[in-house]
Scaffold this motif. Structure first.
Motif, PDB file in Angstrom:
ATOM      1  N   ARG A   1      -2.886  -8.495   5.062  1.00  0.00           N
ATOM      2  CA  ARG A   1      -4.108  -7.713   4.889  1.00  0.00           C
ATOM      3  C   ARG A   1      -3.882  -6.235   5.211  1.00  0.00           C
ATOM      4  O   ARG A   1      -4.419  -5.354   4.529  1.00  0.00           O
ATOM      5  CB  ARG A   1      -5.221  -8.275   5.790  1.00  0.00           C
ATOM      6  N   ASP A   2      -3.083  -5.963   6.220  1.00  0.00           N
ATOM      7  CA  ASP A   2      -2.846  -4.577   6.641  1.00  0.00           C
ATOM      8  C   ASP A   2      -1.946  -3.821   5.670  1.00  0.00           C
ATOM      9  O   ASP A   2      -2.172  -2.634   5.397  1.00  0.00           O
ATOM     10  CB  ASP A   2      -2.206  -4.546   8.032  1.00  0.00           C
ATOM     11  N   GLU A   3      -0.936  -4.496   5.162  1.00  0.00           N
ATOM     12  CA  GLU A   3       0.112  -3.819   4.396  1.00  0.00           C
ATOM     13  C   GLU A   3      -0.078  -3.866   2.886  1.00  0.00           C
ATOM     14  O   GLU A   3       0.516  -3.058   2.162  1.00  0.00           O
ATOM     15  CB  GLU A   3       1.481  -4.425   4.744  1.00  0.00           C
ATOM     16  N   PHE A   4      -0.894  -4.788   2.400  1.00  0.00           N
ATOM     17  CA  PHE A   4      -1.007  -4.990   0.956  1.00  0.00           C
ATOM     18  C   PHE A   4      -2.463  -4.962   0.512  1.00  0.00           C
ATOM     19  O   PHE A   4      -3.378  -5.223   1.287  1.00  0.00           O
ATOM     20  CB  PHE A   4      -0.401  -6.343   0.560  1.00  0.00           C
ATOM     21  N   GLU A   5      -2.640  -4.678  -0.774  1.00  0.00           N
ATOM     22  CA  GLU A   5      -3.943  -4.800  -1.399  1.00  0.00           C
ATOM     23  C   GLU A   5      -3.830  -5.783  -2.563  1.00  0.00           C
ATOM     24  O   GLU A   5      -2.790  -5.843  -3.237  1.00  0.00           O
ATOM     25  CB  GLU A   5      -4.440  -3.448  -1.909  1.00  0.00           C
ATOM     26  N   PRO A   6      -4.867  -6.589  -2.800  1.00  0.00           N
ATOM     27  CA  PRO A   6      -4.787  -7.562  -3.883  1.00  0.00           C
ATOM     28  C   PRO A   6      -4.811  -6.893  -5.252  1.00  0.00           C
ATOM     29  O   PRO A   6      -5.463  -5.870  -5.450  1.00  0.00           O
ATOM     30  CB  PRO A   6      -6.032  -8.431  -3.670  1.00  0.00           C
ATOM     31  N   VAL A   7      -4.078  -7.483  -6.184  1.00  0.00           N
ATOM     32  CA  VAL A   7      -4.031  -7.016  -7.570  1.00  0.00           C
ATOM     33  C   VAL A   7      -4.570  -8.141  -8.439  1.00  0.00           C
ATOM     34  O   VAL A   7      -4.122  -9.281  -8.343  1.00  0.00           O
ATOM     35  CB  VAL A   7      -2.595  -6.660  -8.002  1.00  0.00           C
ATOM     36  N   GLY A   8      -5.531  -7.833  -9.275  1.00  0.00           N
ATOM     37  CA  GLY A   8      -6.162  -8.856 -10.102  1.00  0.00           C
ATOM     38  C   GLY A   8      -5.266  -9.363 -11.215  1.00  0.00           C
ATOM     39  O   GLY A   8      -4.078  -9.012 -11.312  1.00  0.00           O
ATOM     40  N   LEU A   9      -5.847 -10.176 -12.073  1.00  0.00           N
ATOM     41  CA  LEU A   9      -5.110 -10.744 -13.192  1.00  0.00           C
ATOM     42  C   LEU A   9      -4.636  -9.652 -14.148  1.00  0.00           C
ATOM     43  O   LEU A   9      -5.280  -8.608 -14.299  1.00  0.00           O
ATOM     44  CB  LEU A   9      -5.985 -11.746 -13.943  1.00  0.00           C
TER      45      LEU A   9
ATOM     46  N   TRP B   1      -0.511 -19.483   5.894  1.00  0.00           N
ATOM     47  CA  TRP B   1       0.430 -18.731   6.714  1.00  0.00           C
ATOM     48  C   TRP B   1      -0.091 -18.639   8.147  1.00  0.00           C
ATOM     49  O   TRP B   1      -1.305 -18.708   8.392  1.00  0.00           O
ATOM     50  CB  TRP B   1       0.600 -17.318   6.174  1.00  0.00           C
ATOM     51  N   PRO B   2       0.791 -18.435   9.101  1.00  0.00           N
ATOM     52  CA  PRO B   2       0.345 -18.127  10.471  1.00  0.00           C
ATOM     53  C   PRO B   2      -0.541 -16.882  10.471  1.00  0.00           C
ATOM     54  O   PRO B   2      -0.370 -15.990   9.623  1.00  0.00           O
ATOM     55  CB  PRO B   2       1.653 -17.889  11.229  1.00  0.00           C
ATOM     56  N   GLU B   3      -1.457 -16.809  11.413  1.00  0.00           N
ATOM     57  CA  GLU B   3      -2.419 -15.705  11.443  1.00  0.00           C
ATOM     58  C   GLU B   3      -1.725 -14.343  11.503  1.00  0.00           C
ATOM     59  O   GLU B   3      -2.186 -13.377  10.872  1.00  0.00           O
ATOM     60  CB  GLU B   3      -3.364 -15.865  12.633  1.00  0.00           C
ATOM     61  N   ARG B   4      -0.604 -14.244  12.225  1.00  0.00           N
ATOM     62  CA  ARG B   4       0.069 -12.951  12.321  1.00  0.00           C
ATOM     63  C   ARG B   4       0.569 -12.489  10.953  1.00  0.00           C
ATOM     64  O   ARG B   4       0.535 -11.286  10.629  1.00  0.00           O
ATOM     65  CB  ARG B   4       1.230 -13.019  13.307  1.00  0.00           C
ATOM     66  N   ASP B   5       1.019 -13.428  10.106  1.00  0.00           N
ATOM     67  CA  ASP B   5       1.484 -13.066   8.770  1.00  0.00           C
ATOM     68  C   ASP B   5       0.307 -12.752   7.845  1.00  0.00           C
ATOM     69  O   ASP B   5       0.395 -11.854   6.994  1.00  0.00           O
ATOM     70  CB  ASP B   5       2.329 -14.200   8.176  1.00  0.00           C
ATOM     71  N   ARG B   6      -0.802 -13.472   8.001  1.00  0.00           N
ATOM     72  CA  ARG B   6      -1.979 -13.176   7.195  1.00  0.00           C
ATOM     73  C   ARG B   6      -2.532 -11.788   7.524  1.00  0.00           C
ATOM     74  O   ARG B   6      -2.942 -11.043   6.624  1.00  0.00           O
ATOM     75  CB  ARG B   6      -3.059 -14.244   7.398  1.00  0.00           C
ATOM     76  N   GLN B   7      -2.521 -11.456   8.808  1.00  0.00           N
ATOM     77  CA  GLN B   7      -2.990 -10.125   9.204  1.00  0.00           C
ATOM     78  C   GLN B   7      -2.057  -9.055   8.662  1.00  0.00           C
ATOM     79  O   GLN B   7      -2.511  -7.997   8.197  1.00  0.00           O
ATOM     80  CB  GLN B   7      -3.079 -10.035  10.727  1.00  0.00           C
ATOM     81  N   TRP B   8      -0.757  -9.289   8.745  1.00  0.00           N
ATOM     82  CA  TRP B   8       0.221  -8.345   8.180  1.00  0.00           C
ATOM     83  C   TRP B   8      -0.040  -8.139   6.692  1.00  0.00           C
ATOM     84  O   TRP B   8      -0.005  -7.002   6.195  1.00  0.00           O
ATOM     85  CB  TRP B   8       1.631  -8.882   8.422  1.00  0.00           C
TER      86      TRP B   8
ATOM     87  N   ARG C   1       0.808  -1.216   0.000  1.00  0.00           N
ATOM     88  CA  ARG C   1       0.000   0.000   0.000  1.00  0.00           C
ATOM     89  C   ARG C   1       0.847   1.274   0.000  1.00  0.00           C
ATOM     90  O   ARG C   1       0.501   2.266  -0.645  1.00  0.00           O
ATOM     91  CB  ARG C   1      -0.935   0.007   1.213  1.00  0.00           C
ATOM     92  N   GLN C   2       1.956   1.244   0.699  1.00  0.00           N
ATOM     93  CA  GLN C   2       2.778   2.458   0.815  1.00  0.00           C
ATOM     94  C   GLN C   2       3.859   2.537  -0.250  1.00  0.00           C
ATOM     95  O   GLN C   2       4.006   3.570  -0.916  1.00  0.00           O
ATOM     96  CB  GLN C   2       3.425   2.517   2.195  1.00  0.00           C
TER      97      GLN C   2
END
Length: 268
Positions: free
Chosen positions: A138-146, A129-136, A115-116
């Motif tokens: 979600r917080d730090e990234f946004e999905p990019v489509g095809l 992934w472990p939940e802490r990495d999945r949360q990271w 995101r930044q």
């Protein structure tokens, strides 16, 4: 007999790795790559295949060789896509007799964008992934489509142009078999684009790109269709050992026609 050694830099995923380098099933090597074909057809040559995984063409063009600060010190379970290969520029910095790429990542891969800082990430198998990495994530990234087919072809043209600027070595690009196991669609009214249709659009666009730029195509689609996709495909993108042999044989034919193999030995 002295051997002529050729170096192939294969930037791609299992389609190029399994056919050119080796295919393992259950830990056993069932296909040992392009040198099995060379021993039969061009015994004066032996190939060294350097393989590196590839997330997508836009990510490759954006890579500067450095690991983003946001990933430093974070031990992510990225499987076959470690950060070292995701952000590598080795394909642009390594001398080779031929470069082999593939459209498969652009056809099928979705990425995440920071995101930044804006850099792309292949968050391989992030559901496990472990939940802490999945949360990271979600917080730090946004999905990019095809990736759009036109953008993909522009990127491939730019990649081929960079390679041509530093080397006269030919660039070969694998297309993708358009036979999707289990696909029984016969009417497309009201449907979104299917995977088979998307693959066909990319294959046609790659042919147009070859016409414009002179890159060479390893026609996986034709090779597998002629020999029988139901027999050779394990799933949409993976081939069995015979399928790998047939595609490697086609790659050798193209390399021979391009003069990469020793000229004194002609392929049958």
């Amino acid at each position: 007999m002295a051997l002529d050694r050729i170096t192939i830099f294969a930037k791609g995923n299992l389609d190029v790795h399994d056919t050119l380098h080796s295919l393992r099933v259950g830990g056993a090597v069932v296909w040992n790559g392009i040198n099995e074909v060379l021993r039969e057809r061009t015994p004066a040559a032996i190939a060294r295949v350097r393989h590196e995984t590839w997330t997508r063409s836009d990510a490759l063009l954006a890579a500067d060789g450095g690991i983003p600060r946001a990933l430093a010190g974070r031990d992510l379970a990225l499987g076959p896509y470690p950060v070292a290969s995701q952000f590598s520029r080795a394909v642009f910095e390594t001398d080779a007799d031929a470069y082999v790429l593939t459209i498969q990542p652009d056809v099928a891969t979705c990425l995440f964008r920071h995101r930044q800082d804006g850099f792309p990430l292949m968050a391989y198998d992030n559901e496990t992934w472990p939940e802490r990495d999945r949360q990271w994530l979600r917080d730090e990234f946004e999905p990019v489509g095809l990736l759009d087919v036109d953008a993909s072809m522009e990127n491939l043209a730019a990649i081929a142009g960079r390679l041509a600027a530093r080397s006269g070595a030919p660039v070969l690009v694998y297309n993708v078999s358009s036979i999707v196991p289990g696909d029984t669609v016969y009417c497309y009214a009201g449907m979104d684009e299917t995977l088979a249709t998307r693959i066909r659009r990319f294959n046609v666009a790659l042919s147009d790109l070859s016409q414009r730029t002179g890159i060479s195509i390893v026609d996986v689609d034709a090779v597998i269709a002629r020999a029988g996709a139901d027999r050779l495909k394990l799933d949409v993108f993976h081939l069995n050992d015979e399928g790998c042999r047939l595609v490697a044989t086609e790659a050798v034919r193209v390399l021979d026609d391009l003069g990469v193999l020793p000229p004194r030995v002609a392929a049958r």
